[in-house]
Scaffold this motif. Structure first.
Motif, PDB file in Angstrom:
ATOM      1  N   ALA A 130     -33.792 -13.336 -40.096  1.00 13.24           N
ATOM      2  CA  ALA A 130     -33.940 -12.465 -39.220  1.00 13.24           C
ATOM      3  C   ALA A 130     -34.986 -11.219 -39.499  1.00 13.24           C
ATOM      4  N   PRO A 131     -36.359 -11.583 -39.405  1.00 14.35           N
ATOM      5  CA  PRO A 131     -37.445 -10.720 -40.055  1.00 14.35           C
ATOM      6  C   PRO A 131     -37.454  -9.143 -39.361  1.00 14.35           C
ATOM      7  N   LEU A 132     -37.063  -9.101 -37.940  1.00 15.16           N
ATOM      8  CA  LEU A 132     -37.139  -7.856 -37.461  1.00 15.16           C
ATOM      9  C   LEU A 132     -35.965  -6.965 -38.309  1.00 15.16           C
ATOM     10  N   VAL A 135     -37.170  -5.971 -41.554  1.00 13.63           N
ATOM     11  CA  VAL A 135     -38.385  -5.223 -41.770  1.00 13.63           C
ATOM     12  C   VAL A 135     -37.954  -3.695 -41.409  1.00 13.63           C
ATOM     13  N   ARG A 136     -37.028  -3.597 -40.566  1.00 12.44           N
ATOM     14  CA  ARG A 136     -36.484  -2.558 -40.084  1.00 12.44           C
ATOM     15  C   ARG A 136     -35.650  -1.495 -41.215  1.00 12.44           C
ATOM     16  N   ARG A 137     -34.893  -2.607 -42.011  1.00 10.24           N
ATOM     17  CA  ARG A 137     -34.278  -1.831 -43.082  1.00 10.24           C
ATOM     18  C   ARG A 137     -35.089  -1.504 -44.210  1.00 10.24           C
ATOM     19  N   LEU A 138     -36.168  -2.351 -44.591  1.00  4.08           N
ATOM     20  CA  LEU A 138     -36.952  -2.057 -45.787  1.00  4.08           C
ATOM     21  C   LEU A 138     -38.103  -1.037 -45.363  1.00  4.08           C
ATOM     22  N   GLU A 143     -39.991   4.483 -46.135  1.00  4.44           N
ATOM     23  CA  GLU A 143     -40.243   5.646 -45.146  1.00  4.44           C
ATOM     24  C   GLU A 143     -40.574   6.898 -45.944  1.00  4.44           C
ATOM     25  N   PRO A 144     -39.400   7.518 -46.632  1.00  2.00           N
ATOM     26  CA  PRO A 144     -39.558   8.669 -47.369  1.00  2.00           C
ATOM     27  C   PRO A 144     -40.836   8.789 -48.372  1.00  2.00           C
TER      28      PRO A 144
END
Ligand code: S3P
Length: 179
Positions: A130-132, A135-138, A143-144
Motif C-alpha cells: 500500500a504505497p500511498l 508514503v503518507r506515514r513516512l 516533515e518536521p
C-alpha cells in the motif's frame, strides 16, 4: 543565517520522487557547479546498487554508509548535492550540510509522489503493498525535519525547469549575488 555558515555549495533534500536529481543536474549546469548525487556516491563506494545494499545488508547498514558520505561533503566547494530522501530527515546530517551549503527542500504531496514513482522499482522503501499509505506515514514523520531546510519549494504544480530557476534564485539571494 548564523555566522557559522560558510555557504559554498547547494544541497537539495526532500522525499523520494520530488525531483532532486533532475533539478540538481539542471542547477549545477547553470551555475557551472559540480554535481554529486549521494546515492550514486554510495553505490560507487560499495560497488552495489542501493536496492542490493538494502537486500543484502539491511537499511541500518545503508544508513551507516549514507552518514559517512555526508561527512565527506564538507570538503567540497562549488557543488550541487542531490541527497537520498533519508538524508534531509536526519537532524545530524541536516546540521552538517548547513555548515557548507544552502539547503533547499523540494516538497510534494504523498499523492503527487506516488503518481511520479508508481512505475519505478529501484527504491526499496516503496516496494510495499500500500504505497500511498506508506508514503503518507513516512512523509508525516519526516516533515518536521525537512521543514528545517533554509528554503522549501513545492514542486507539485511546477515544471522541474521552473523549480530549478527558483533554486538558482534562492542561491544567488543567499550568497548576495545581484539578481
Ligand atoms: C531513501 C531514498 C532514496 C535512497 C534510499 C532511501 C529514503 O533516494 O536513498 O532508497 O530513505 O527516502 P531518493 O530520494 O533519491 O529516491
Amino acid at each position: 543565517m548564523g555566522p557559522e555558515r560558510n555557504i559554498r555549495n547547494l544541497t537539495l533534500i526532500g522525499f523520494m520522487g520530488t525531483g532532486k536529481t533532475t533539478v540538481g543536474h539542471m542547477v549545477a549546469a547553470q551555475l557551472h557547479f559540480d554535481f554529486v548525487d549521494t546515492d550514486h556516491l554510495i553505490e560507487a563506494r560499495s560497488g552495489l546498487a542501493i536496492s542490493e545494499i538494502f537486500a543484502q545488508q539491511g537499511e541500518s547498514a545503508f544508513r551507516v554508509l549514507e552518514g559517512s558520505v555526508i561527512d565527506e561533503l564538507a570538503r567540497r566547494q562549488g557543488t550541487v548535492f542531490a541527497t537520498g530522501g533519508g538524508v534531509g530527515a536526519n537532524p545530524t546530517h541536516l546540521a552538517s550540510l548547513k555548515t557548507h551549503s544552502l539547503v533547499i527542500c523540494l516538497w510534494a504531496s504523498a499523492e503527487v509522489i506516488c503518481e511520479r514513482v508508481q512505475h519505478q522499482t529501484h527504491r526499496p522503501l516503496l516496494q510495499v503493498s500500500a504505497p500511498l499509505e506508506h508514503v503518507r506515514r513516512l512523509l508525516a514523520e519526516r516533515e518536521p525535519i525537512y521543514r528545517q531546510a533554509d528554503v522549501l519549494i513545492n514542486t507539485g504544480s511546477r515544471q522541474l525547469r521552473e523549480v530549478a530557476a527558483q533554486v538558482i534564485h534562492q542561491y544567488h539571494t543567499a550568497v548576495g549575488f545581484p539578481a
